[in-house]
Enzyme design. Sequence first.
Site, PDB file in Angstrom:
ATOM      1  N   ARG A 179       0.814  -1.225   0.000  1.00  0.00           N
ATOM      2  CA  ARG A 179       0.000   0.000   0.000  1.00  0.00           C
ATOM      3  C   ARG A 179       0.848   1.275   0.000  1.00  0.00           C
ATOM      4  O   ARG A 179       0.515   2.271   0.624  1.00  0.00           O
ATOM      5  CB  ARG A 179      -0.969   0.000   1.188  1.00  0.00           C
ATOM      6  N   SER A 228     -11.232   0.411   2.736  1.00  0.00           N
ATOM      7  CA  SER A 228     -10.503  -0.117   3.886  1.00  0.00           C
ATOM      8  C   SER A 228      -9.831   1.022   4.642  1.00  0.00           C
ATOM      9  O   SER A 228      -9.095   1.814   4.054  1.00  0.00           O
ATOM     10  CB  SER A 228      -9.445  -1.123   3.438  1.00  0.00           C
ATOM     11  N   GLU A 298      -4.859   3.518   6.291  1.00  0.00           N
ATOM     12  CA  GLU A 298      -4.742   3.350   4.834  1.00  0.00           C
ATOM     13  C   GLU A 298      -5.416   4.533   4.138  1.00  0.00           C
ATOM     14  O   GLU A 298      -4.970   4.995   3.104  1.00  0.00           O
ATOM     15  CB  GLU A 298      -5.377   2.050   4.396  1.00  0.00           C
TER      16      GLU A 298
END
EC number: 1.3.1.98
Length: 306
Positions: A179, A228, A298
């Site tokens: 990520r 998310s 995130e």
Amino acid sequence: MSFPDLLPSLRDTLPALRGRMTANEPLAPLTWFRVGGPAQVMVVPADEDDLAYLLSRLPADMPVTMLGLGSNMIVRDGGVPGVVMRLGRGFSEISVEPAHRVRVGTAVPDVKIARAAQEAGIAGLAFFRGIPGSVGGALRMNGGAYGGETKDVLVEARGVDRQGRVHVLTNADMHFTYRHCGVADDVIFTSALFQGTPGDPKEIAAAMDKITESREATQPIKSRTGGSTFKNPPGQKAWQLIDAAGCRGLVVGDAQVSELHCNFLINRGNATAADIETLGETVRRRVQETSGVALEWEIKRIGVPG
């Protein structure tokens, strides 16, 4: 709130800008959470040349913040000072190239990459169907879902730095990790080339349908959410840690931890950005207390408090 109007001075600085520039543009309608204050200046450059011209002439101390589809982002209630950049039609082309490759502009939604590849009989890109964002965000965050990540299929990306210089970056140049990509934050990606493999359009379509069904069954995709919320810690699942900490359904103001998938926060209708961010920090604290794990956001949070 509103910011001081910078348009007169910026128009003097950027007389040849071909794109659109507006002051105190509301950002809440452009984000999936539907919260947050305005952009001091919103700029939508016409194309890559226009973007390079803009970046080369902006004052060095002028903050520049990228806004894609607004899916994985909280805009704070006070808004975003400086320039907010949003890429539009000039960055929305999709072309299928020889050797099972697809070239796309970074304003293209990820789902459209998957669809273009499917129609061309190119396998390996179907996972983009499960990423609720744009190509630019996928590059910046090494977006991934359902067993695939951007790093697995990227050949090269183009980007423009703060001095207006255009760069062509190989997969290795991106320094992808989970990520995250290691390219300097001031580089704005403009296009990407992806590599697939030969595939049967019907089989690829079936795989994409399964991704759609899975998302609808397990994620609150019809709610005002940001995807998310926290990264999965190494060897663990964020949602399991959140659930074990007793946070499923937790509420702050009109923000709530989703009952369906507790790594998703949702705006039940009248939440503020502060409600959502406070809820996320409450979840982080409780997970730390119960498991010793420090969850990392995130979702990107931008702007200033209200």
